[in-house]
Design a protein around this motif. Sequence first.
Motif, PDB file in Angstrom:
ATOM      1  N   SER A   1       1.140  -1.182   0.039  1.00 19.19           N
ATOM      2  CA  SER A   1      -0.048  -0.072   0.087  1.00 19.19           C
ATOM      3  C   SER A   1       0.894   1.390  -0.020  1.00 19.19           C
ATOM      4  O   SER A   1       1.983   1.166   0.797  1.00 19.19           O
TER       5      SER A   1
ATOM      6  N   ARG B   1      -0.572   4.343   0.666  1.00 16.33           N
ATOM      7  CA  ARG B   1      -1.565   5.116   1.520  1.00 16.33           C
ATOM      8  C   ARG B   1      -1.000   5.660   2.636  1.00 16.33           C
ATOM      9  O   ARG B   1      -0.321   4.865   3.524  1.00 16.33           O
TER      10      ARG B   1
ATOM     11  N   SER C   1      -2.384   3.830   5.770  1.00 20.54           N
ATOM     12  CA  SER C   1      -2.576   2.324   5.447  1.00 20.54           C
ATOM     13  C   SER C   1      -2.475   1.519   6.548  1.00 20.54           C
ATOM     14  O   SER C   1      -1.599   1.592   7.504  1.00 20.54           O
ATOM     15  N   TYR C   2      -3.686   0.517   6.649  1.00 17.74           N
ATOM     16  CA  TYR C   2      -3.567  -0.336   7.468  1.00 17.74           C
ATOM     17  C   TYR C   2      -2.620  -1.463   7.243  1.00 17.74           C
ATOM     18  O   TYR C   2      -1.885  -2.124   8.406  1.00 17.74           O
ATOM     19  N   ASN C   3      -2.259  -1.788   6.198  1.00 15.67           N
ATOM     20  CA  ASN C   3      -1.070  -2.697   5.707  1.00 15.67           C
ATOM     21  C   ASN C   3       0.148  -2.211   6.464  1.00 15.67           C
ATOM     22  O   ASN C   3       0.897  -2.778   7.058  1.00 15.67           O
TER      23      ASN C   3
ATOM     24  N   PRO D   1      -2.575  -5.009   0.785  1.00  9.90           N
ATOM     25  CA  PRO D   1      -3.913  -5.008   0.550  1.00  9.90           C
ATOM     26  C   PRO D   1      -4.223  -5.678  -0.612  1.00  9.90           C
ATOM     27  O   PRO D   1      -3.477  -6.209  -1.303  1.00  9.90           O
ATOM     28  N   GLU D   2      -5.616  -6.155  -0.841  1.00 11.72           N
ATOM     29  CA  GLU D   2      -6.177  -6.785  -2.087  1.00 11.72           C
ATOM     30  C   GLU D   2      -6.900  -5.730  -2.662  1.00 11.72           C
ATOM     31  O   GLU D   2      -7.523  -4.925  -2.178  1.00 11.72           O
ATOM     32  N   TYR D   3      -6.426  -5.704  -3.897  1.00  8.72           N
ATOM     33  CA  TYR D   3      -7.160  -4.960  -4.857  1.00  8.72           C
ATOM     34  C   TYR D   3      -8.104  -5.577  -6.044  1.00  8.72           C
ATOM     35  O   TYR D   3      -7.442  -6.301  -6.692  1.00  8.72           O
ATOM     36  N   ASN D   4      -9.356  -5.533  -6.110  1.00  6.86           N
ATOM     37  CA  ASN D   4     -10.355  -6.031  -7.063  1.00  6.86           C
ATOM     38  C   ASN D   4      -9.928  -7.572  -6.881  1.00  6.86           C
ATOM     39  O   ASN D   4      -9.585  -8.283  -7.993  1.00  6.86           O
ATOM     40  N   TRP D   5      -9.710  -8.362  -5.914  1.00  5.76           N
ATOM     41  CA  TRP D   5      -9.429  -9.660  -5.688  1.00  5.76           C
ATOM     42  C   TRP D   5      -8.199 -10.177  -5.973  1.00  5.76           C
ATOM     43  O   TRP D   5      -7.750 -11.344  -6.286  1.00  5.76           O
TER      44      TRP D   5
ATOM     45  N   ALA E   1      -4.142  -7.228   4.979  1.00  4.74           N
ATOM     46  CA  ALA E   1      -5.198  -6.389   6.036  1.00  4.74           C
ATOM     47  C   ALA E   1      -6.294  -5.590   4.934  1.00  4.74           C
ATOM     48  O   ALA E   1      -5.797  -5.035   4.026  1.00  4.74           O
ATOM     49  N   SER E   2      -7.609  -5.811   5.272  1.00  9.84           N
ATOM     50  CA  SER E   2      -8.523  -5.116   4.638  1.00  9.84           C
ATOM     51  C   SER E   2      -9.772  -4.989   5.397  1.00  9.84           C
ATOM     52  O   SER E   2     -10.025  -5.484   6.534  1.00  9.84           O
ATOM     53  N   GLY E   3     -10.575  -3.929   4.759  1.00  9.90           N
ATOM     54  CA  GLY E   3     -11.788  -3.773   5.658  1.00  9.90           C
ATOM     55  C   GLY E   3     -12.859  -4.470   5.693  1.00  9.90           C
ATOM     56  O   GLY E   3     -13.957  -4.524   6.263  1.00  9.90           O
ATOM     57  N   ALA E   4     -12.684  -5.423   4.809  1.00 11.37           N
ATOM     58  CA  ALA E   4     -13.849  -6.573   4.287  1.00 11.37           C
ATOM     59  C   ALA E   4     -13.742  -7.847   5.035  1.00 11.37           C
ATOM     60  O   ALA E   4     -12.690  -8.282   5.659  1.00 11.37           O
TER      61      ALA E   4
ATOM     62  N   ARG F   1      -7.548 -13.352  -0.784  1.00  7.14           N
ATOM     63  CA  ARG F   1      -7.428 -13.589  -2.398  1.00  7.14           C
ATOM     64  C   ARG F   1      -6.300 -13.070  -2.929  1.00  7.14           C
ATOM     65  O   ARG F   1      -5.500 -13.768  -3.880  1.00  7.14           O
TER      66      ARG F   1
HETATM   67  C1  LIG Z   1      -8.739  -0.163  -6.218  1.00  8.61           C
HETATM   68  C2  LIG Z   1      -9.108  -0.747  -5.031  1.00  8.61           C
HETATM   69  C3  LIG Z   1      -9.594  -2.184  -5.039  1.00  8.61           C
HETATM   70  C4  LIG Z   1     -10.127  -2.656  -3.814  1.00  8.61           C
HETATM   71  N1  LIG Z   1     -10.430  -4.145  -3.903  1.00  8.61           N
HETATM   72  C5  LIG Z   1     -10.764  -4.760  -2.749  1.00  8.61           C
HETATM   73  C6  LIG Z   1     -10.770  -6.192  -2.693  1.00  8.61           C
HETATM   74  O1  LIG Z   1     -10.973  -6.840  -3.768  1.00  8.61           O
HETATM   75  N2  LIG Z   1     -10.827  -6.816  -1.363  1.00  8.61           N
HETATM   76  C7  LIG Z   1     -10.918  -6.295  -0.307  1.00  8.61           C
HETATM   77  O2  LIG Z   1     -10.896  -6.798   0.754  1.00  8.61           O
HETATM   78  N3  LIG Z   1     -10.567  -4.947  -0.266  1.00  8.61           N
HETATM   79  C8  LIG Z   1     -10.468  -4.038  -1.412  1.00  8.61           C
HETATM   80  N4  LIG Z   1     -10.468  -2.888  -1.437  1.00  8.61           N
HETATM   81  C9  LIG Z   1     -10.253  -2.104  -0.092  1.00  8.61           C
HETATM   82  C10 LIG Z   1      -8.933  -2.076   0.653  1.00  8.61           C
HETATM   83  O3  LIG Z   1      -8.905  -3.337   1.082  1.00  8.61           O
HETATM   84  C11 LIG Z   1      -9.017  -1.149   1.307  1.00  8.61           C
HETATM   85  O4  LIG Z   1      -9.201   0.118   1.139  1.00  8.61           O
HETATM   86  C12 LIG Z   1      -7.635  -1.491   2.557  1.00  8.61           C
HETATM   87  O5  LIG Z   1      -7.761  -0.273   3.609  1.00  8.61           O
HETATM   88  C13 LIG Z   1      -6.781  -0.901   1.880  1.00  8.61           C
HETATM   89  O6  LIG Z   1      -5.515  -1.248   2.469  1.00  8.61           O
HETATM   90  P1  LIG Z   1      -4.366  -0.117   2.881  1.00  8.61           P
HETATM   91  O7  LIG Z   1      -5.386   0.484   4.090  1.00  8.61           O
HETATM   92  O8  LIG Z   1      -3.317  -0.855   3.663  1.00  8.61           O
HETATM   93  O9  LIG Z   1      -4.223   1.038   2.302  1.00  8.61           O
HETATM   94  C14 LIG Z   1     -10.051  -2.153  -2.504  1.00  8.61           C
HETATM   95  C15 LIG Z   1      -9.630  -0.845  -2.339  1.00  8.61           C
HETATM   96  C16 LIG Z   1      -9.042  -0.313  -3.639  1.00  8.61           C
HETATM   97  C17 LIG Z   1      -8.457   1.427  -3.717  1.00  8.61           C
END
Ligand SMILES: Cc1cc2nc3c(=O)[nH]c(=O)nc-3n(C[C@H](O)[C@H](O)[C@H](O)COP(=O)(O)O)c2cc1C
Length: 187
Positions: free
Chosen positions: A10, A12, A15-17, A78-82, A113-116, A122
């Motif tokens: 990440s 950011r 960032s949580y990560n 983080p995971e972006y779009n799986w 780490a993710s909010g989800a 994945r």
């Molecule tokens: C482009 C984009 C795609 C994302 N896709 C996913 C996803 O597929 N799965 C998921 O759990 N979170 C997804 N997220 C949410 C991120 O997990 C969340 O923003 C997280 O806080 C990012 O990590 P960071 O805090 O270390 O930056 C996505 C966020 C972004 C910006």
Amino acid sequence: MSNVLVICGSLRKGSYNAMLARALPALAPDGMTFTPAPRVDTMPHYNFDDQNTSGFPASVAAFADAIRAADDVIIVSPEYNWTSPGTLKNAIDWVSRMKDQPFKDKPVALQSASGALLGGSRMQYHLRQCLTSIDALIFGRPEVIVTFAPQKFDEKTLELKDQPTRDMIKLQLAGFAAFIRKVSGKA
Ligand SMILES: Cc1cc2nc3c(=O)[nH]c(=O)nc-3n(C[C@H](O)[C@H](O)[C@H](O)COP(=O)(O)O)c2cc1C
């Protein structure tokens, strides 16, 4: 003794990560130390023509040197779009083209780490596939998958406050240390 390079996926500020990466030293077994890798956005977009005409950019060489200098690597992303963030994948793609490919035979552990609900898992499974293709030695389990991240970190201090998550990380780092000893023949 083991010097671990920590690559954060990440970019950011909040960032949580990155917070997760900063929590590692306090949860690590004796003798495991951590060095942050250069940011993954220091490298240009990979283009074979650029590599062919100008060679590897200094930023790529620095990233590869940091991996080579480390005993092992932990990627916290983080995971972006799986899947994995493109910037992280771009960094891996660059160094994968090097003759002295830095991930070869390097022990690597993964965290996300993710909010989800699925906590970036994945992304981890895609990275396992990608890193296996370049001969990294991927640590199996325990996995560190931080779900619902905003609930696990202190908003003010930015510290990892969730005890079960801290315990999970301790277990993983102890397991990773044993794995490192095993693959390096020091078990
Ligand atoms: C482009 C984009 C795609 C994302 N896709 C996913 C996803 O597929 N799965 C998921 O759990 N979170 C997804 N997220 C949410 C991120 O997990 C969340 O923003 C997280 O806080 C990012 O990590 P960071 O805090 O270390 O930056 C996505 C966020 C972004 C910006």
